[in-house]
Design a protein around this motif. Structure first.
Motif, PDB file in Angstrom:
ATOM      1  N   GLY A   1      58.759 -40.219 -32.139  1.00 27.94           N
ATOM      2  CA  GLY A   1      58.309 -40.080 -30.764  1.00 27.94           C
ATOM      3  C   GLY A   1      58.721 -41.258 -29.915  1.00 27.94           C
ATOM      4  N   SER A   2      58.002 -41.434 -28.829  1.00 25.25           N
ATOM      5  CA  SER A   2      58.221 -42.568 -27.933  1.00 25.25           C
ATOM      6  C   SER A   2      56.871 -43.023 -27.411  1.00 25.25           C
ATOM      7  CB  SER A   2      59.122 -42.178 -26.760  1.00 25.25           C
ATOM      8  OG  SER A   2      59.170 -43.231 -25.808  1.00 25.25           O
ATOM      9  N   ALA A   3      56.564 -44.292 -27.614  1.00 21.99           N
ATOM     10  CA  ALA A   3      55.252 -44.808 -27.217  1.00 21.99           C
ATOM     11  C   ALA A   3      55.144 -45.030 -25.720  1.00 21.99           C
ATOM     12  CB  ALA A   3      54.969 -46.116 -27.956  1.00 21.99           C
ATOM     13  N   THR A   4      56.269 -45.180 -25.025  1.00 19.67           N
ATOM     14  CA  THR A   4      56.205 -45.537 -23.610  1.00 19.67           C
ATOM     15  C   THR A   4      56.151 -44.336 -22.680  1.00 19.67           C
ATOM     16  OG1 THR A   4      58.626 -45.735 -23.604  1.00 19.67           O
ATOM     17  CG2 THR A   4      57.353 -47.751 -23.932  1.00 19.67           C
ATOM     18  N   ILE A   5      56.648 -43.159 -23.102  1.00 19.05           N
ATOM     19  CA  ILE A   5      56.680 -42.025 -22.158  1.00 19.05           C
ATOM     20  C   ILE A   5      55.296 -41.427 -21.883  1.00 19.05           C
ATOM     21  CG2 ILE A   5      57.650 -39.748 -21.718  1.00 19.05           C
ATOM     22  CD1 ILE A   5      60.143 -40.538 -23.124  1.00 19.05           C
ATOM     23  N   PRO A   6      54.404 -41.103 -22.798  1.00 22.14           N
ATOM     24  CA  PRO A   6      54.543 -41.102 -24.255  1.00 22.14           C
ATOM     25  C   PRO A   6      54.829 -39.692 -24.779  1.00 22.14           C
ATOM     26  CG  PRO A   6      52.237 -40.978 -23.675  1.00 22.14           C
ATOM     27  CD  PRO A   6      53.006 -40.950 -22.375  1.00 22.14           C
ATOM     28  N   ILE A   7      55.498 -39.645 -25.924  1.00 20.39           N
ATOM     29  CA  ILE A   7      55.741 -38.384 -26.617  1.00 20.39           C
ATOM     30  C   ILE A   7      55.337 -38.541 -28.078  1.00 20.39           C
ATOM     31  CG2 ILE A   7      57.516 -36.789 -27.466  1.00 20.39           C
ATOM     32  CD1 ILE A   7      59.035 -37.155 -24.899  1.00 20.39           C
ATOM     33  N   ALA A   8      54.459 -37.650 -28.529  1.00 17.33           N
ATOM     34  CA  ALA A   8      54.044 -37.520 -29.935  1.00 17.33           C
ATOM     35  C   ALA A   8      53.210 -38.683 -30.451  1.00 17.33           C
ATOM     36  CB  ALA A   8      55.254 -37.292 -30.839  1.00 17.33           C
ATOM     37  N   VAL A   9      52.729 -39.560 -29.578  1.00 20.41           N
ATOM     38  CA  VAL A   9      51.815 -40.608 -30.032  1.00 20.41           C
ATOM     39  C   VAL A   9      50.480 -39.985 -30.446  1.00 20.41           C
ATOM     40  CG1 VAL A   9      50.584 -42.707 -29.370  1.00 20.41           C
ATOM     41  CG2 VAL A   9      52.931 -42.346 -28.600  1.00 20.41           C
ATOM     42  N   ASP A  10      50.075 -38.931 -29.744  1.00 16.08           N
ATOM     43  CA  ASP A  10      48.850 -38.226 -30.115  1.00 16.08           C
ATOM     44  C   ASP A  10      48.968 -37.628 -31.518  1.00 16.08           C
ATOM     45  OD1 ASP A  10      50.852 -36.528 -29.120  1.00 16.08           O
ATOM     46  OD2 ASP A  10      49.423 -35.001 -28.478  1.00 16.08           O
ATOM     47  N   ARG A  11      50.157 -37.132 -31.846  1.00 15.83           N
ATOM     48  CA  ARG A  11      50.372 -36.554 -33.172  1.00 15.83           C
ATOM     49  C   ARG A  11      50.363 -37.643 -34.245  1.00 15.83           C
ATOM     50  NH1 ARG A  11      52.068 -31.553 -33.768  1.00 15.83           N
ATOM     51  NH2 ARG A  11      53.298 -32.122 -35.598  1.00 15.83           N
ATOM     52  N   LEU A  12      50.901 -38.813 -33.922  1.00 16.90           N
ATOM     53  CA  LEU A  12      50.837 -39.933 -34.864  1.00 16.90           C
ATOM     54  C   LEU A  12      49.384 -40.251 -35.191  1.00 16.90           C
ATOM     55  CD1 LEU A  12      51.879 -42.433 -36.416  1.00 16.90           C
ATOM     56  CD2 LEU A  12      51.912 -43.649 -34.215  1.00 16.90           C
ATOM     57  N   CYS A  13      48.535 -40.324 -34.171  1.00 17.44           N
ATOM     58  CA  CYS A  13      47.109 -40.605 -34.405  1.00 17.44           C
ATOM     59  C   CYS A  13      46.480 -39.523 -35.272  1.00 17.44           C
ATOM     60  CB  CYS A  13      46.379 -40.720 -33.068  1.00 17.44           C
ATOM     61  SG  CYS A  13      46.897 -42.114 -32.050  1.00 17.44           S
ATOM     62  N   ASN A  14      46.849 -38.264 -35.017  1.00 19.23           N
ATOM     63  CA  ASN A  14      46.304 -37.165 -35.822  1.00 19.23           C
ATOM     64  C   ASN A  14      46.739 -37.272 -37.275  1.00 19.23           C
ATOM     65  OD1 ASN A  14      44.989 -36.032 -33.635  1.00 19.23           O
ATOM     66  ND2 ASN A  14      46.672 -34.654 -33.126  1.00 19.23           N
ATOM     67  N   TYR A  15      48.004 -37.621 -37.497  1.00 24.61           N
ATOM     68  CA  TYR A  15      48.486 -37.756 -38.875  1.00 24.61           C
ATOM     69  C   TYR A  15      47.766 -38.885 -39.609  1.00 24.61           C
ATOM     70  CZ  TYR A  15      52.359 -34.425 -38.635  1.00 24.61           C
ATOM     71  OH  TYR A  15      53.106 -33.281 -38.557  1.00 24.61           O
ATOM     72  N   ILE A  16      47.495 -39.985 -38.907  1.00 24.01           N
ATOM     73  CA  ILE A  16      46.773 -41.092 -39.536  1.00 24.01           C
ATOM     74  C   ILE A  16      45.413 -40.611 -40.031  1.00 24.01           C
ATOM     75  CG2 ILE A  16      45.645 -43.305 -39.089  1.00 24.01           C
ATOM     76  CD1 ILE A  16      47.959 -43.949 -37.171  1.00 24.01           C
ATOM     77  N   VAL A  17      44.753 -39.778 -39.223  1.00 23.48           N
ATOM     78  CA  VAL A  17      43.435 -39.260 -39.593  1.00 23.48           C
ATOM     79  C   VAL A  17      43.538 -38.184 -40.668  1.00 23.48           C
ATOM     80  CG1 VAL A  17      41.416 -38.009 -38.742  1.00 23.48           C
ATOM     81  CG2 VAL A  17      42.440 -39.814 -37.345  1.00 23.48           C
ATOM     82  N   GLU A  18      44.520 -37.282 -40.526  1.00 19.51           N
ATOM     83  CA  GLU A  18      44.559 -36.088 -41.375  1.00 19.51           C
ATOM     84  C   GLU A  18      45.207 -36.323 -42.740  1.00 19.51           C
ATOM     85  OE1 GLU A  18      46.572 -33.477 -38.762  1.00 19.51           O
ATOM     86  OE2 GLU A  18      44.858 -33.244 -37.406  1.00 19.51           O
ATOM     87  N   VAL A  19      46.277 -37.119 -42.794  1.00 21.19           N
ATOM     88  CA  VAL A  19      46.936 -37.335 -44.086  1.00 21.19           C
ATOM     89  C   VAL A  19      46.764 -38.764 -44.594  1.00 21.19           C
ATOM     90  CG1 VAL A  19      48.650 -35.570 -43.566  1.00 21.19           C
ATOM     91  CG2 VAL A  19      49.219 -37.961 -43.170  1.00 21.19           C
ATOM     92  N   GLY A  20      46.288 -39.654 -43.740  1.00 23.56           N
ATOM     93  CA  GLY A  20      46.002 -41.012 -44.194  1.00 23.56           C
ATOM     94  C   GLY A  20      44.756 -41.026 -45.064  1.00 23.56           C
ATOM     95  N   PRO A  21      44.688 -41.932 -46.042  1.00 21.11           N
ATOM     96  CA  PRO A  21      43.537 -41.959 -46.952  1.00 21.11           C
ATOM     97  C   PRO A  21      42.289 -42.542 -46.300  1.00 21.11           C
ATOM     98  CG  PRO A  21      45.027 -43.761 -47.454  1.00 21.11           C
ATOM     99  CD  PRO A  21      45.706 -42.937 -46.394  1.00 21.11           C
ATOM    100  N   ALA A  22      41.141 -42.021 -46.686  1.00 24.61           N
ATOM    101  CA  ALA A  22      39.858 -42.614 -46.317  1.00 24.61           C
ATOM    102  C   ALA A  22      39.567 -43.756 -47.287  1.00 24.61           C
ATOM    103  CB  ALA A  22      38.762 -41.559 -46.390  1.00 24.61           C
TER     104      ALA A  22
END
Length: 331
Positions: A172-193
């Motif tokens: 993605g791109s953090a400055t536009i932004p594009i897909a930063v929201d999806r990055l946050c979702n992936y951290i929550v959904e596939v990242g370990p607790a």
């Protein structure tokens, strides 16, 4: 001078997942490779975000190839960009075979461009095959012709991330932004607790105990960073390894044996800190004005506990700063 390497190593000691941000225009650099090795040595799960895809001279496929060459077959793209440079405007989701088109930071479900369809389907099929082989029951159903659901794929993918065998790549791109929201979702959904991570080996006297993040246990805190705030003074950043840290809690420092009082407990939200009543095991927080606690110290009810050393890199430059007066020492 900002000590990026030291800050990153300290953060690894408190993190459950390391997110490596790679510049799509310049590709993989030595610092990223070195920090990846250190994360691997710690058994820390890893995820890659390929950033700045809106810049000129970007090549996602080239960067992905560099990542796979450097870090192995576990590097798995979950997204590919739609558009190049200034024309970058969305991503193709390889898990769901869908496209997300962005406009002013907002995303809408769209169509994968016709010229990308064949390549996207190839990568999607390869990704699904690589995920299902990690689960015998899912693999058997897949070989019988059943298509796994997104939830099933995500669950198995999460186990691979937690186990350090799969390293998702998103973009993605953090400055536009594009897909930063999806990055946050992936951290929550596939990242370990915290509960998905191995217990922490803590030395207590001559014994070593495996400490799990149990919020009902005695409080155990590991300080991974120290800073000086112009208003709060000396601030200690910590991870709660066990128990629950509450305001006015007293713990003993394993290095000095001194009693330390948590006059306030702060939760970190980006660059802001918010006062809270308590923080449970697995959480990260901060406390101001501990009397003699340093980075790397462990605080516990008994005062005899020591978490694993952080292992900061050897300094190449030493600087001493002295306050003009005793009144300025806390600042």
């Amino acid at each position: 001078t900002f000590d990026f390497a030291g800050e990153a190593v300290g953060a690894m000691a408190a993190a459950d997942l390391a997110v490596f941000v790679v510049d799509a225009s310049s590709g993989l650099d030595h610092a990223t490779v070195d920090l990846w090795r250190q994360a691997a040595d710690r058994g820390l799960p890893r995820l890659v975000f390929v950033n700045k895809l809106d810049r000129e001279h970007t090549n996602f496929e080239m960067v992905l190839g560099e990542l796979q060459a450097a870090f192995g077959a576990g590097v798995a793209p979950l997204e590919i960009p739609i558009g190049v440079a200034e024309g970058f405007h969305g991503i193709a989701d390889l898990l769901t075979d869908t496209a997300w088109i962005y406009d002013s930071g907002s995303a809408e479900l769209g169509e994968i461009p016709e010229e990308m369809e064949e390549r996207e389907h190839q990568i999607h099929d390869s990704l699904v095959e690589n995920i299902v082989v990690a689960d015998d029951a899912l693999l058997e159903r897949f070989l019988d012709g059943e298509v796994p659901s997104f939830e099933e794929l995500e669950k198995v993918l999460g186990r691979g991330v937690a186990g350090g065998t799969v390293f998702p790549v998103v973009c993605g791109s953090a400055t536009i932004p594009i897909a930063v929201d999806r990055l946050c979702n992936y951290i929550v959904e596939v990242g370990p607790a915290p509960s998905d991570r191995p217990p922490v080996p803590v030395t207590v006297g001559t014994a070593t105990l495996d400490v799990a993040p149990d919020p009902s246990a005695d409080a155990l805190v590991h300080v991974f960073k120290t800073a000086v705030d112009p208003y709060l003074g000396h601030v200690s950043y910590f991870r709660v390894l066990a128990g629950t840290v509450q305001r006015d809690l007293h713990l003993s420092n394993g290095r000095t044996g001194d009693d330390e009082r948590f006059r306030n407990v702060m939760s970190l939200q980006g660059g802001e800190s918010v006062d809270v009543d308590s923080l449970p095991a697995g959480d990260i927080g901060a406390v101001a004005k501990l009397s003699d606690t340093r980075t790397g110290d462990t605080l516990s009810a008994t005062g005899r506990a020591a978490a694993p050393a952080i292992g900061f890199p050897t300094p190449v430059l030493s600087v001493a700063v002295t306050a003009r007066s005793r009144n300025d020492e806390d600042k």
